[in-house]
Design a protein around this motif. Structure first.
Motif, mmCIF file in Angstrom:
data_model
loop_
_atom_site.group_PDB
_atom_site.id
_atom_site.type_symbol
_atom_site.label_atom_id
_atom_site.label_comp_id
_atom_site.label_asym_id
_atom_site.label_seq_id
_atom_site.Cartn_x
_atom_site.Cartn_y
_atom_site.Cartn_z
ATOM 1 N N GLU A 102 35.745 8.653 18.096
ATOM 2 C CA GLU A 102 34.298 8.673 17.930
ATOM 3 C C GLU A 102 33.655 9.360 19.127
ATOM 4 O OE1 GLU A 102 33.012 4.659 17.161
ATOM 5 O OE2 GLU A 102 33.321 4.948 15.022
ATOM 6 N N THR A 103 32.459 9.892 18.896
ATOM 7 C CA THR A 103 31.727 10.606 19.938
ATOM 8 C C THR A 103 30.561 9.767 20.433
ATOM 9 O OG1 THR A 103 32.301 12.752 18.964
ATOM 10 C CG2 THR A 103 30.409 12.694 20.459
ATOM 11 N N TYR B 139 37.030 7.365 23.723
ATOM 12 C CA TYR B 139 35.956 8.063 23.030
ATOM 13 C C TYR B 139 35.871 9.519 23.505
ATOM 14 C CZ TYR B 139 33.878 3.729 21.203
ATOM 15 O OH TYR B 139 33.646 2.552 20.527
ATOM 16 N N HIS C 178 28.926 15.101 14.569
ATOM 17 C CA HIS C 178 27.813 14.171 14.740
ATOM 18 C C HIS C 178 28.077 13.212 15.903
ATOM 19 C CE1 HIS C 178 30.709 11.864 12.370
ATOM 20 N NE2 HIS C 178 30.156 10.785 12.891
ATOM 21 N N ASP D 246 28.389 9.363 17.049
ATOM 22 C CA ASP D 246 28.670 8.029 16.506
ATOM 23 C C ASP D 246 27.953 6.939 17.296
ATOM 24 O OD1 ASP D 246 30.906 8.617 14.458
ATOM 25 O OD2 ASP D 246 31.601 9.639 16.274
ATOM 26 N N VAL D 247 27.873 7.125 18.610
ATOM 27 C CA VAL D 247 27.237 6.159 19.501
ATOM 28 C C VAL D 247 26.255 6.903 20.384
ATOM 29 C CG1 VAL D 247 27.577 4.460 21.342
ATOM 30 C CG2 VAL D 247 29.290 4.683 19.526
ATOM 31 N N MET E 201 24.412 9.675 11.386
ATOM 32 C CA MET E 201 24.776 8.263 11.253
ATOM 33 C C MET E 201 24.530 7.770 9.828
ATOM 34 S SD MET E 201 23.416 6.607 14.842
ATOM 35 C CE MET E 201 24.158 7.043 16.430
ATOM 36 N N ASN F 150 27.211 8.893 7.482
ATOM 37 C CA ASN F 150 28.455 8.129 7.606
ATOM 38 C C ASN F 150 28.271 6.635 7.391
ATOM 39 O OD1 ASN F 150 30.625 10.126 8.560
ATOM 40 N ND2 ASN F 150 28.905 10.602 9.887
ATOM 41 N N SER G 112 27.137 4.491 9.298
ATOM 42 C CA SER G 112 27.546 3.740 10.488
ATOM 43 C C SER G 112 26.959 4.420 11.713
ATOM 44 C CB SER G 112 29.070 3.676 10.612
ATOM 45 O OG SER G 112 29.601 4.956 10.886
ATOM 46 N N GLY G 113 26.823 3.652 12.778
ATOM 47 C CA GLY G 113 26.306 4.201 14.019
ATOM 48 C C GLY G 113 25.780 3.096 14.912
ATOM 49 N N LYS G 114 25.808 3.351 16.196
ATOM 50 C CA LYS G 114 25.312 2.393 17.175
ATOM 51 C C LYS G 114 24.348 3.112 18.111
ATOM 52 C CE LYS G 114 28.448 -0.810 15.954
ATOM 53 N NZ LYS G 114 28.221 -2.201 15.526
ATOM 54 N N ILE H 65 23.455 0.988 10.456
ATOM 55 C CA ILE H 65 23.273 1.416 11.849
ATOM 56 C C ILE H 65 22.632 0.289 12.644
ATOM 57 C CG2 ILE H 65 22.183 3.117 13.365
ATOM 58 C CD1 ILE H 65 22.059 4.937 10.797
#
Length: 243
Positions: free
Chosen positions: A4-5, A28, A81, A83-84, A127, A130, A132-134, A176
């Motif tokens: 993840e990025t 990461y 993209h 991810d975090v 996010m 997908n 998902s995301g933080k 998210i």
């Protein structure tokens, strides 16, 4: 699993640097950023890569929408993209509000609050795609209770806290999570203006008897990213029991 990025804004020093190194040590892919301190940013890049992580370093003022769009284009080209997203970039201006210039008001608003809007807006589409995301916003206890002679700073951090809670409600259906860490006194260059006497007086006010460490904030950022999805919309104070 694909790596993840994580994008950490304002990561040439202090909390941002500690967060970047923490995530690098966990495998990461890292994007680091600063507005001006490019020499320091390159040093952090070397530290990240020494931990075995891929790293993209981009000089950009995230308070400027054009710079921010350029940053995300470079991320898309290299990693895809985000991810975090860790919104850490920020500045502090000390003094009475009546003495604050219009230019400095706009400068601190741009650096501390508009930057969060710009990066978050650009990170959200990927996010959502997908599901998902933080998003972790680095805030301050002064955004919770306000500080004399730091009214502008307090206002921007109060804005970050409000944005965190509101955006969490918007993005929860998309999988998210959005949370903030309201830092107390952390041992970084931002607090370097304190005299020895002021430093000792401050420590006397903190029940823990010390300043926090950037690495401790980084640990909490990682814990929030790894926390259950049901944890969202929170502004968590990390201040040694101070406020």
């Amino acid at each position: 699993m694909m790596k993840e990025t994580v994008l950490v804004t304002g990561s040439s020093r202090g909390i941002g640097r500690a967060v970047a190194l923490k995530f690098a040590s966990c495998g990461y892919r890292i994007v680091i950023n600063c507005a001006r301190s490019t020499d320091r940013l390159e040093e952090v890049k070397k530290e990240v890569e020494a931990l075995g992580a891929e790293c993209l370093a981009v000089q950009a003022d995230v308070g400027n929408s054009n710079d921010c769009q350029r940053l995300f284009k470079e991320i898309e080209s290299r990693f895809g993209h985000v991810d975090v997203l860790v919104n850490n970039a920020g500045i502090s201006i000390i003094g009475l509000l009546q003495d604050l210039s219009f230019e400095d008001w706009n400068r601190i608003l741009s650096a501390n609050l508009s930057s969060v809007f710009h990066c978050t807006k650009l990170a959200i589409p990927g996010m959502i795609h997908n599901h998902s995301g933080k998003i972790i916003n680095i805030s301050s206890v002064w955004g919770v209770c306000g500080a004399s002679c730091e009214a502008a700073y307090s206002a921007t951090k109060g804005g970050v806290n409000g944005l965190t809670m509101a955006l969490a409600k918007e993005l929860a259906p998309s999988g998210i999570q959005v949370n903030a860490i309201a830092c107390g006194a952390i041992d970084t260059e931002m607090n370097g203006f304190l005299s020895e006497e002021e430093h000792e007086m401050l420590l006397d006010e903190i029940p823990a008897g010390r300043m926090g460490k950037p690495e401790e904030v980084a640990d909490l950022v990682l814990k929030l990213v790894e926390a259950p999805d049901y944890l969202t919309g929170q502004v968590i104070k990390m201040d040694g029991g101070w406020i």
